[in-house]
Motif scaffolding. Structure first.
Motif, PDB file in Angstrom:
ATOM      1  N   SER A   1       0.840  -1.205   0.000  1.00  0.00           N
ATOM      2  CA  SER A   1       0.000   0.000   0.000  1.00  0.00           C
ATOM      3  C   SER A   1       0.870   1.248   0.000  1.00  0.00           C
ATOM      4  O   SER A   1       1.827   1.350   0.780  1.00  0.00           O
ATOM      5  CB  SER A   1      -0.912   0.021   1.227  1.00  0.00           C
ATOM      6  N   ALA A   2       0.502   2.189  -0.836  1.00  0.00           N
ATOM      7  CA  ALA A   2       1.286   3.423  -0.952  1.00  0.00           C
ATOM      8  C   ALA A   2       1.340   4.198   0.360  1.00  0.00           C
ATOM      9  O   ALA A   2       2.348   4.853   0.660  1.00  0.00           O
ATOM     10  CB  ALA A   2       0.695   4.302  -2.054  1.00  0.00           C
ATOM     11  N   ASP A   3       0.273   4.119   1.158  1.00  0.00           N
ATOM     12  CA  ASP A   3       0.261   4.884   2.404  1.00  0.00           C
ATOM     13  C   ASP A   3       1.195   4.311   3.471  1.00  0.00           C
ATOM     14  O   ASP A   3       1.412   4.933   4.511  1.00  0.00           O
ATOM     15  CB  ASP A   3      -1.157   5.012   2.958  1.00  0.00           C
ATOM     16  N   LYS A   4       1.774   3.125   3.216  1.00  0.00           N
ATOM     17  CA  LYS A   4       2.735   2.544   4.167  1.00  0.00           C
ATOM     18  C   LYS A   4       4.184   2.838   3.785  1.00  0.00           C
ATOM     19  O   LYS A   4       5.080   2.623   4.602  1.00  0.00           O
ATOM     20  CB  LYS A   4       2.512   1.028   4.264  1.00  0.00           C
ATOM     21  N   VAL A   5       4.401   3.293   2.570  1.00  0.00           N
ATOM     22  CA  VAL A   5       5.758   3.617   2.128  1.00  0.00           C
ATOM     23  C   VAL A   5       6.321   4.729   2.999  1.00  0.00           C
ATOM     24  O   VAL A   5       5.679   5.755   3.217  1.00  0.00           O
ATOM     25  CB  VAL A   5       5.774   4.015   0.644  1.00  0.00           C
ATOM     26  N   GLY A   6       7.523   4.512   3.517  1.00  0.00           N
ATOM     27  CA  GLY A   6       8.171   5.502   4.368  1.00  0.00           C
ATOM     28  C   GLY A   6       7.837   5.399   5.841  1.00  0.00           C
ATOM     29  O   GLY A   6       8.430   6.090   6.666  1.00  0.00           O
ATOM     30  N   VAL A   7       6.899   4.522   6.181  1.00  0.00           N
ATOM     31  CA  VAL A   7       6.498   4.344   7.578  1.00  0.00           C
ATOM     32  C   VAL A   7       7.439   3.347   8.255  1.00  0.00           C
ATOM     33  O   VAL A   7       7.813   2.337   7.661  1.00  0.00           O
ATOM     34  CB  VAL A   7       5.039   3.854   7.671  1.00  0.00           C
TER      35      VAL A   7
ATOM     36  N   SER B   1      12.378   1.594   7.449  1.00  0.00           N
ATOM     37  CA  SER B   1      11.130   2.086   6.870  1.00  0.00           C
ATOM     38  C   SER B   1      10.696   1.205   5.703  1.00  0.00           C
ATOM     39  O   SER B   1      11.532   0.654   4.975  1.00  0.00           O
ATOM     40  CB  SER B   1      11.301   3.531   6.380  1.00  0.00           C
ATOM     41  N   ALA B   2       9.391   1.098   5.522  1.00  0.00           N
ATOM     42  CA  ALA B   2       8.837   0.307   4.424  1.00  0.00           C
ATOM     43  C   ALA B   2       9.068   1.013   3.095  1.00  0.00           C
ATOM     44  O   ALA B   2       9.115   2.249   3.019  1.00  0.00           O
ATOM     45  CB  ALA B   2       7.354   0.078   4.649  1.00  0.00           C
ATOM     46  N   THR B   3       9.213   0.226   2.043  1.00  0.00           N
ATOM     47  CA  THR B   3       9.434   0.761   0.702  1.00  0.00           C
ATOM     48  C   THR B   3       8.738  -0.115  -0.328  1.00  0.00           C
ATOM     49  O   THR B   3       8.493  -1.301  -0.081  1.00  0.00           O
ATOM     50  CB  THR B   3      10.940   0.840   0.384  1.00  0.00           C
ATOM     51  N   ALA B   4       8.441   0.471  -1.478  1.00  0.00           N
ATOM     52  CA  ALA B   4       7.928  -0.293  -2.617  1.00  0.00           C
ATOM     53  C   ALA B   4       9.002  -0.483  -3.678  1.00  0.00           C
ATOM     54  O   ALA B   4       8.722  -1.008  -4.762  1.00  0.00           O
ATOM     55  CB  ALA B   4       6.714   0.416  -3.214  1.00  0.00           C
ATOM     56  N   ASP B   5      10.228  -0.080  -3.370  1.00  0.00           N
ATOM     57  CA  ASP B   5      11.343  -0.151  -4.314  1.00  0.00           C
ATOM     58  C   ASP B   5      12.014  -1.526  -4.200  1.00  0.00           C
ATOM     59  O   ASP B   5      12.808  -1.779  -3.283  1.00  0.00           O
ATOM     60  CB  ASP B   5      12.343   0.968  -3.991  1.00  0.00           C
ATOM     61  N   ILE B   6      11.691  -2.400  -5.118  1.00  0.00           N
ATOM     62  CA  ILE B   6      12.218  -3.765  -5.051  1.00  0.00           C
ATOM     63  C   ILE B   6      13.732  -3.778  -5.278  1.00  0.00           C
ATOM     64  O   ILE B   6      14.462  -4.539  -4.629  1.00  0.00           O
ATOM     65  CB  ILE B   6      11.497  -4.666  -6.068  1.00  0.00           C
ATOM     66  N   ASP B   7      14.232  -2.926  -6.150  1.00  0.00           N
ATOM     67  CA  ASP B   7      15.680  -2.868  -6.381  1.00  0.00           C
ATOM     68  C   ASP B   7      16.416  -2.509  -5.090  1.00  0.00           C
ATOM     69  O   ASP B   7      17.475  -3.079  -4.785  1.00  0.00           O
ATOM     70  CB  ASP B   7      16.012  -1.851  -7.471  1.00  0.00           C
ATOM     71  N   ALA B   8      15.845  -1.579  -4.340  1.00  0.00           N
ATOM     72  CA  ALA B   8      16.478  -1.182  -3.080  1.00  0.00           C
ATOM     73  C   ALA B   8      16.489  -2.330  -2.086  1.00  0.00           C
ATOM     74  O   ALA B   8      17.465  -2.530  -1.352  1.00  0.00           O
ATOM     75  CB  ALA B   8      15.742   0.027  -2.489  1.00  0.00           C
ATOM     76  N   LEU B   9      15.429  -3.108  -2.069  1.00  0.00           N
ATOM     77  CA  LEU B   9      15.366  -4.254  -1.163  1.00  0.00           C
ATOM     78  C   LEU B   9      16.368  -5.331  -1.570  1.00  0.00           C
ATOM     79  O   LEU B   9      17.020  -5.949  -0.720  1.00  0.00           O
ATOM     80  CB  LEU B   9      13.947  -4.818  -1.136  1.00  0.00           C
TER      81      LEU B   9
ATOM     82  N   HIS C   1       7.217 -11.268  -8.712  1.00  0.00           N
ATOM     83  CA  HIS C   1       7.983 -10.841  -7.543  1.00  0.00           C
ATOM     84  C   HIS C   1       8.767 -12.007  -6.945  1.00  0.00           C
ATOM     85  O   HIS C   1       9.963 -11.887  -6.647  1.00  0.00           O
ATOM     86  CB  HIS C   1       7.043 -10.273  -6.471  1.00  0.00           C
ATOM     87  N   VAL C   2       8.096 -13.144  -6.755  1.00  0.00           N
ATOM     88  CA  VAL C   2       8.736 -14.266  -6.071  1.00  0.00           C
ATOM     89  C   VAL C   2       9.865 -14.847  -6.906  1.00  0.00           C
ATOM     90  O   VAL C   2      10.949 -15.154  -6.379  1.00  0.00           O
ATOM     91  CB  VAL C   2       7.701 -15.349  -5.710  1.00  0.00           C
ATOM     92  N   THR C   3       9.661 -14.998  -8.207  1.00  0.00           N
ATOM     93  CA  THR C   3      10.736 -15.532  -9.040  1.00  0.00           C
ATOM     94  C   THR C   3      11.916 -14.565  -9.089  1.00  0.00           C
ATOM     95  O   THR C   3      13.075 -14.998  -9.142  1.00  0.00           O
ATOM     96  CB  THR C   3      10.245 -15.851 -10.461  1.00  0.00           C
TER      97      THR C   3
END
Length: 353
Positions: free
Chosen positions: A38-44, A58-66, A85-87
Motif C-alpha cells: 500500500s502506498a500509504d505505508k511507504v516511508g512508515v 522504513s517500508a518501501t515499494a522499491d524492489i531494487d532497493a530491497l 515478484h517471487v521468481t
C-alpha cells in the motif's frame, strides 16, 4: 557463535504484521527491510506498522532497493501471490518462506511450479511454504509416525470458529450468509479448500506415499436462527458452516485424510456439532496414536491475533530453510522449526547470548 539472518518482511497485512513482530522478537533474526504493498505505508517505520517501537527500518515499494540490502531471506505473506515478484527474489539468491500457497496463480504445480523451481536453480535459493495448516500441523503429525512400526492411515481434523476472521467478503465467497451455495460459489470454495489438498500431498511426499487419487467431499449447513456478528449478519436459513474432507488414496485405499470444519456460529440446523479442540489427530497403525491440540490465547489477544499461528511457523523456519538444499522444499527438507525459547529466557534474565 550464533548466526544472525537478515530478513525482509514482504507486506504487512493481517499475517504480515504478526510476522514482522516475530522477526523483531527473534534474536536469531535481523530486520533488513520491509516491502509495502500500500502506498500509504511507504516511508512508515516497521515498528509503527506492527505496533512496536520504531526500528529505524522504513517500508518501501522499491524492489531494487530491497534486493540491494544483502538480506538472506524474505518472509512472504501477501493475500495474493505475485509470481513475478517471487521468481525475482528467488533468482536474486534470496530464500523465500511463504504463508501464501500461490492459489491465485494455480498453486505450486504445473507452469507455476516450473517457474519457481527454475528461479531457485538460478539463484541457488529455496522456497518453503508454511503456516499453521498446511505447515506446522503437517510437520508435527508426520514426525509422530516415527513411533509406529506400521501406519495404515493418518488423519488430521481441523475445527475452527472462523468468526475471529472478520472478513465478510471472504466468507460470502465461500457460501456463508447465502441461502444455498450456487455452482460458482462451490467452485470458489473448492479452490480455497485446495489448500488442504496441499496439506495431504505434503504428508504423502514426506511419508513416501505415491497417491493415485485425491477426493474432495464438501457440505454446507444453515443457521437455525438469525445471528448478527457485528461485521456480518446471518439470516435464519442461510449458510453458517461448512465441512469438508480430502482423502489421499493409494490403490483404492485411503491412507491420508484432512478434515475441515469451519463455523461462524454453532446455532445450526442438521444437528451439526464441532470439536472445541482445534486439531484431532489419529494415526491408525501399530500402535494407534491419538492426540488433540487446543490453542489457548491470552486475554490480551484480539481476533486477528489468531493469525500468529500462521505467521510464526514461517518466522521460526528461517534458519532451517537456510540450511536446506536449494529448490522447492518439502517437510522432510526443513525438519522441525522451533522457537528460540532459551534465548528469550536469557534475554529476560538479562544474560548474554
Amino acid at each position: 557463535m550464533m548466526r544472525t539472518f537478515r530478513v525482509i518482511q514482504w507486506t504487512t497485512g493481517k499475517v504480515g504484521k504478526l510476522s514482522l513482530r516475530g522477526i523483531l522478537d527473534d534474536p536469531r533474526l535481523e530486520l533488513a527491510g520491509v516491502y509495502a504493498y500500500s502506498a500509504d505505508k511507504v516511508g512508515v517505520d516497521a515498528g509503527t506498522l506492527c505496533g512496536r517501537p520504531e526500528t529505524g527500518v522504513s517500508a518501501t515499494a522499491d524492489i531494487d532497493a530491497l534486493l540491494a540490502l544483502d538480506a538472506d531471506t524474505v518472509l512472504y505473506t501477501p493475500f495474493m501471490a505475485d509470481l513475478d515478484h517471487v521468481t525475482r527474489l528467488l533468482g536474486a539468491g534470496l530464500d523465500v518462506i511463504s504463508t501464501n500457497l500461490f492459489l491465485n496463480v494455480g498453486g505450486i504445480r504445473g507452469d507455476t511450479k516450473d517457474a519457481l523451481a527454475a528461479a531457485c536453480a538460478a539463484g541457488g535459493s529455496s522456497l518453503y511454504v508454511t503456516g499453521i495448516n498446511p505447515g506446522w500441523i503437517n510437520t508435527m503429525v508426520t514426525a509422530m509416525t516415527a513411533v509406529c512400526r506400521d501406519v495404515q492411515c493418518v488423519s488430521i481434523a481441523e475445527s475452527a470458529d472462523v468468526s475471529v476472521y472478520q472478513s465478510a467478503e471472504t466468507w460470502q465467497a465461500l457460501g456463508f450468509a447465502l441461502p444455498e451455495a450456487p455452482p460458482a460459489v462451490l467452485e470458489v470454495a473448492k479452490l480455497w479448500l485446495s489448500t488442504f489438498r496441499d496439506s495431504v500431498e505434503r504428508m504423502a511426499v514426506a511419508l513416501g506415499y505415491e497417491l493415485d487419487e485425491m477426493q474432495l467431499f464438501l457440505e454446507h449447513q444453515t443457521v437455525s436462527e438469525t445471528v448478527d456478528l457485528g461485521w456480518l449478519r446471518l439470516e435464519q436459513g442461510t449458510i453458517g458452516a461448512l465441512r469438508a474432507r480430502w482423502d489421499g488414496n493409494v490403490a483404492g485405499r485411503t491412507v491420508l485424510q484432512q478434515h475441515i470444519a469451519w463455523y461462524l456460529t454453532k446455532k445450526l440446523n442438521g444437528g451439526w456439532t464441532f470439536d472445541d479442540d482445534h486439531y484431532q489427530v489419529i494415526i491408525r497403525g501399530e500402535p494407534e496414536v491419538r492426540t488433540r491440540i487446543r490453542f489457548v490465547p491470552p486475554e490480551s489477544w484480539g481476533n486477528h491475533e489468531w493469525d500468529t499461528m500462521t505467521a510464526m511457523p514461517a518466522v521460526s523456519a528461517v534458519g532451517d530453510v537456510a540450511a536446506a538444499p536449494p529448490g522447492i522444499l518439502t517437510l522432510a527438507d526443513v525438519g522441525l522449526p522451533r522457537a528460540p525459547a532459551g534465548l528469550w529466557l536469557r534475554d529476560r534474565q538479562g544474560g548474554s547470548v
